[in-house]
Write a protein that holds these residues in place. Structure first.
Motif, PDB file in Angstrom:
ATOM      1  N   CYS A  38       0.832  -1.213   0.000  1.00 18.28           N
ATOM      2  CA  CYS A  38       0.000   0.000   0.000  1.00 18.28           C
ATOM      3  C   CYS A  38       0.863   1.258   0.000  1.00 18.28           C
ATOM      4  CB  CYS A  38      -0.950  -0.003   1.203  1.00 18.28           C
ATOM      5  SG  CYS A  38      -2.247  -1.246   1.094  1.00 18.28           S
ATOM      6  N   GLU A  39       1.970   1.241   0.737  1.00 18.20           N
ATOM      7  CA  GLU A  39       2.892   2.378   0.740  1.00 18.20           C
ATOM      8  C   GLU A  39       3.459   2.616  -0.662  1.00 18.20           C
ATOM      9  OE1 GLU A  39       5.803   1.468   3.739  1.00 18.20           O
ATOM     10  OE2 GLU A  39       4.383   1.848   5.371  1.00 18.20           O
ATOM     11  N   GLU A  40       3.810   1.540  -1.358  1.00 15.99           N
ATOM     12  CA  GLU A  40       4.329   1.667  -2.724  1.00 15.99           C
ATOM     13  C   GLU A  40       3.255   2.230  -3.658  1.00 15.99           C
ATOM     14  OE1 GLU A  40       7.485   1.313  -3.826  1.00 15.99           O
ATOM     15  OE2 GLU A  40       7.915   1.082  -1.684  1.00 15.99           O
ATOM     16  N   ARG A  41       2.031   1.766  -3.498  1.00 16.61           N
ATOM     17  CA  ARG A  41       0.922   2.304  -4.306  1.00 16.61           C
ATOM     18  C   ARG A  41       0.739   3.786  -4.045  1.00 16.61           C
ATOM     19  NH1 ARG A  41      -4.277  -0.950  -3.226  1.00 16.61           N
ATOM     20  NH2 ARG A  41      -5.118   0.863  -4.284  1.00 16.61           N
ATOM     21  N   LEU A  42       0.862   4.197  -2.779  1.00 17.32           N
ATOM     22  CA  LEU A  42       0.733   5.614  -2.442  1.00 17.32           C
ATOM     23  C   LEU A  42       1.825   6.428  -3.134  1.00 17.32           C
ATOM     24  CD1 LEU A  42      -0.670   7.843  -0.750  1.00 17.32           C
ATOM     25  CD2 LEU A  42       0.945   7.304   1.069  1.00 17.32           C
ATOM     26  N   LYS A  43       3.040   5.924  -3.099  1.00 19.40           N
ATOM     27  CA  LYS A  43       4.162   6.622  -3.752  1.00 19.40           C
ATOM     28  C   LYS A  43       3.937   6.761  -5.255  1.00 19.40           C
ATOM     29  CE  LYS A  43       7.688   5.144  -0.467  1.00 19.40           C
ATOM     30  NZ  LYS A  43       8.808   4.219  -0.249  1.00 19.40           N
ATOM     31  N   ARG A  44       3.338   5.736  -5.862  1.00 20.37           N
ATOM     32  CA  ARG A  44       3.090   5.760  -7.303  1.00 20.37           C
ATOM     33  C   ARG A  44       1.756   6.421  -7.642  1.00 20.37           C
ATOM     34  NH1 ARG A  44       4.767   0.145  -6.762  1.00 20.37           N
ATOM     35  NH2 ARG A  44       2.564  -0.387  -6.913  1.00 20.37           N
ATOM     36  N   ASN A  45       1.027   6.880  -6.624  1.00 22.11           N
ATOM     37  CA  ASN A  45      -0.280   7.532  -6.801  1.00 22.11           C
ATOM     38  C   ASN A  45      -1.280   6.592  -7.491  1.00 22.11           C
ATOM     39  OD1 ASN A  45      -2.052   9.655  -6.410  1.00 22.11           O
ATOM     40  ND2 ASN A  45      -1.573  10.592  -8.375  1.00 22.11           N
ATOM     41  N   GLU A  46      -1.305   5.340  -7.018  1.00 18.51           N
ATOM     42  CA  GLU A  46      -2.192   4.333  -7.589  1.00 18.51           C
ATOM     43  C   GLU A  46      -3.372   4.050  -6.664  1.00 18.51           C
ATOM     44  OE1 GLU A  46       1.148   1.792 -10.086  1.00 18.51           O
ATOM     45  OE2 GLU A  46       0.295   0.920  -8.279  1.00 18.51           O
ATOM     46  N   ARG A  47      -4.361   4.902  -6.698  1.00 24.12           N
ATOM     47  CA  ARG A  47      -5.610   4.735  -5.953  1.00 24.12           C
ATOM     48  C   ARG A  47      -5.394   4.379  -4.485  1.00 24.12           C
ATOM     49  NH1 ARG A  47     -10.254   2.058  -9.429  1.00 24.12           N
ATOM     50  NH2 ARG A  47     -11.198   2.483  -7.421  1.00 24.12           N
ATOM     51  N   MET A  48      -4.519   5.110  -3.842  1.00 25.40           N
ATOM     52  CA  MET A  48      -4.258   4.926  -2.413  1.00 25.40           C
ATOM     53  C   MET A  48      -4.035   6.307  -1.821  1.00 25.40           C
ATOM     54  SD  MET A  48      -3.828   2.991   0.277  1.00 25.40           S
ATOM     55  CE  MET A  48      -4.061   1.452  -0.577  1.00 25.40           C
ATOM     56  N   THR A  49      -4.740   6.600  -0.742  1.00 24.91           N
ATOM     57  CA  THR A  49      -4.543   7.886  -0.069  1.00 24.91           C
ATOM     58  C   THR A  49      -3.809   7.659   1.243  1.00 24.91           C
ATOM     59  OG1 THR A  49      -6.628   7.770   1.150  1.00 24.91           O
ATOM     60  CG2 THR A  49      -6.709   8.775  -1.053  1.00 24.91           C
ATOM     61  N   ARG A  50      -3.201   8.723   1.733  1.00 26.41           N
ATOM     62  CA  ARG A  50      -2.495   8.636   3.014  1.00 26.41           C
ATOM     63  C   ARG A  50      -3.472   8.266   4.124  1.00 26.41           C
ATOM     64  NH1 ARG A  50       2.099   8.842   4.161  1.00 26.41           N
ATOM     65  NH2 ARG A  50       2.795   9.859   2.285  1.00 26.41           N
ATOM     66  N   LYS A  51      -4.677   8.802   4.065  1.00 27.16           N
ATOM     67  CA  LYS A  51      -5.681   8.495   5.097  1.00 27.16           C
ATOM     68  C   LYS A  51      -6.060   7.014   5.087  1.00 27.16           C
ATOM     69  CE  LYS A  51     -10.301   9.718   6.605  1.00 27.16           C
ATOM     70  NZ  LYS A  51     -10.458  10.436   7.771  1.00 27.16           N
ATOM     71  N   THR A  52      -6.244   6.446   3.901  1.00 28.32           N
ATOM     72  CA  THR A  52      -6.573   5.025   3.801  1.00 28.32           C
ATOM     73  C   THR A  52      -5.441   4.181   4.371  1.00 28.32           C
ATOM     74  OG1 THR A  52      -7.951   5.408   1.858  1.00 28.32           O
ATOM     75  CG2 THR A  52      -7.167   3.157   2.197  1.00 28.32           C
ATOM     76  N   LEU A  53      -4.212   4.522   4.010  1.00 25.35           N
ATOM     77  CA  LEU A  53      -3.058   3.794   4.523  1.00 25.35           C
ATOM     78  C   LEU A  53      -2.984   3.896   6.048  1.00 25.35           C
ATOM     79  CD1 LEU A  53      -0.473   2.164   4.092  1.00 25.35           C
ATOM     80  CD2 LEU A  53       0.718   4.312   3.653  1.00 25.35           C
ATOM     81  N   THR A  54      -3.245   5.080   6.578  1.00 22.00           N
ATOM     82  CA  THR A  54      -3.245   5.273   8.035  1.00 22.00           C
ATOM     83  C   THR A  54      -4.331   4.421   8.689  1.00 22.00           C
ATOM     84  OG1 THR A  54      -2.380   7.515   7.791  1.00 22.00           O
ATOM     85  CG2 THR A  54      -3.481   7.004   9.871  1.00 22.00           C
ATOM     86  N   ASN A  55      -5.505   4.371   8.070  1.00 27.19           N
ATOM     87  CA  ASN A  55      -6.590   3.539   8.603  1.00 27.19           C
ATOM     88  C   ASN A  55      -6.212   2.065   8.572  1.00 27.19           C
ATOM     89  OD1 ASN A  55      -8.262   5.701   9.162  1.00 27.19           O
ATOM     90  ND2 ASN A  55      -9.336   5.578   7.211  1.00 27.19           N
ATOM     91  N   TYR A  56      -5.643   1.601   7.454  1.00 25.84           N
ATOM     92  CA  TYR A  56      -5.210   0.210   7.364  1.00 25.84           C
ATOM     93  C   TYR A  56      -4.205  -0.106   8.467  1.00 25.84           C
ATOM     94  CZ  TYR A  56      -7.155  -0.397   2.596  1.00 25.84           C
ATOM     95  OH  TYR A  56      -7.966  -0.508   1.505  1.00 25.84           O
ATOM     96  N   ARG A  57      -3.238   0.790   8.631  1.00 25.29           N
ATOM     97  CA  ARG A  57      -2.193   0.563   9.632  1.00 25.29           C
ATOM     98  C   ARG A  57      -2.813   0.481  11.030  1.00 25.29           C
ATOM     99  NH1 ARG A  57       1.427   4.180   7.950  1.00 25.29           N
ATOM    100  NH2 ARG A  57       2.554   2.685   6.709  1.00 25.29           N
ATOM    101  N   GLY A  58      -3.765   1.357  11.325  1.00 25.24           N
ATOM    102  CA  GLY A  58      -4.445   1.327  12.621  1.00 25.24           C
ATOM    103  C   GLY A  58      -5.190   0.023  12.845  1.00 25.24           C
ATOM    104  N   HIS A  59      -5.887  -0.467  11.815  1.00 24.69           N
ATOM    105  CA  HIS A  59      -6.615  -1.729  11.936  1.00 24.69           C
ATOM    106  C   HIS A  59      -5.645  -2.878  12.196  1.00 24.69           C
ATOM    107  CE1 HIS A  59      -9.939   0.101   9.157  1.00 24.69           C
ATOM    108  NE2 HIS A  59     -10.032   0.551  10.403  1.00 24.69           N
TER     109      HIS A  59
END
Length: 168
Positions: A38-59
Motif C-alpha cells: 500500500c505504501e508503494e501504491r501511495l508513492k506511485r499515486n495508484e488509488r491509495m490515499t495517506r488516510k486510507t493507509l493510516t486507517n489500514y495501519r491502525g486496523h
C-alpha cells in the motif's frame, strides 16, 4: 498421521488451493507485506490515499496483529475469521468499525492470495450483523406544496440549489 497429511495435500492440489508458503507465513507477515504494498501504491499515486493507509495501519496494529497476528495463514479458515470478528465485537468495537477491520483483513488476504501465499481469502463472506433496525433509512422528498413554499421564500442562490437537488 503422514497418510492423512498426504491426502489433505492431494485434495488441496486437486482443488488448486494448496500453497506451501501458507504453512510458514503468519497473518502478521502478510499484514506487513500488505502495508508495504500500500505504501508503494501511495508513492506511485495508484488509488491509495495517506488516510486510507493510516486507517489500514491502525486496523492492523490495534486489532489484527494483537488478536490473530501469530496465526499461520494455513490455519486461518473462515471460522477463525468469524471468531476474530466475534472477539473484537465482544471487546466493544462497533459494528461499522468491525466491518472496516474485516475489510482490511480481507484486503490482506487478497494480497496474500495474489502472491500465492494462500489459495483462498478466508475473510470473504464473513458478515458483521448490526442491530435489527440498522440499514438505510428511507427519506421522502417534500411534497410539491412544501417545495413551492420553500422556493417562494428562498433567496436566488438557495432557490437554484434547491431546484438543482430536486431535479437530480
Amino acid at each position: 498421521t503422514a497418510d492423512a497429511f498426504r491426502k489433505k495435500v492431494e485434495a488441496e492440489l486437486q482443488a488448486g488451493t494448496h500453497r506451501p508458503d501458507a504453512q510458514k507465513m503468519t497473518v502478521c507477515g502478510a499484514s506487513d507485506a500488505f502495508l508495504s504494498y500500500c505504501e508503494e501504491r501511495l508513492k506511485r499515486n495508484e488509488r491509495m490515499t495517506r488516510k486510507t493507509l493510516t486507517n489500514y495501519r491502525g486496523h492492523v496494529e490495534n486489532y489484527i496483529k494483537p488478536k490473530i497476528g501469530l496465526r499461520k495463514l494455513a490455519h486461518l479458515p473462515p471460522s477463525a475469521v468469524g471468531d476474530f470478528r466475534d472477539a473484537i465485537r465482544n471487546d466493544g468495537l462497533g459494528v461499522v468499525t468491525t466491518r472496516k477491520v474485516l475489510a482490511t483483513l480481507s484486503g490482506i488476504l487478497t494480497h496474500a492470495k495474489n502472491k500465492d501465499w494462500v489459495g483462498t481469502n478466508s475473510a470473504e463472506g464473513v458478515k458483521v450483523l448490526g442491530p435489527r433496525d440498522e440499514g438505510a433509512k428511507k427519506t421522502r422528498p417534500p411534497s410539491k406544496e412544501v417545495l413551492r413554499e420553500i422556493l417562494s421564500r428562498a433567496e436566488a442562490e438557495m432557490r437554484l440549489k434547491v431546484m438543482f437537488s430536486a431535479f437530480t
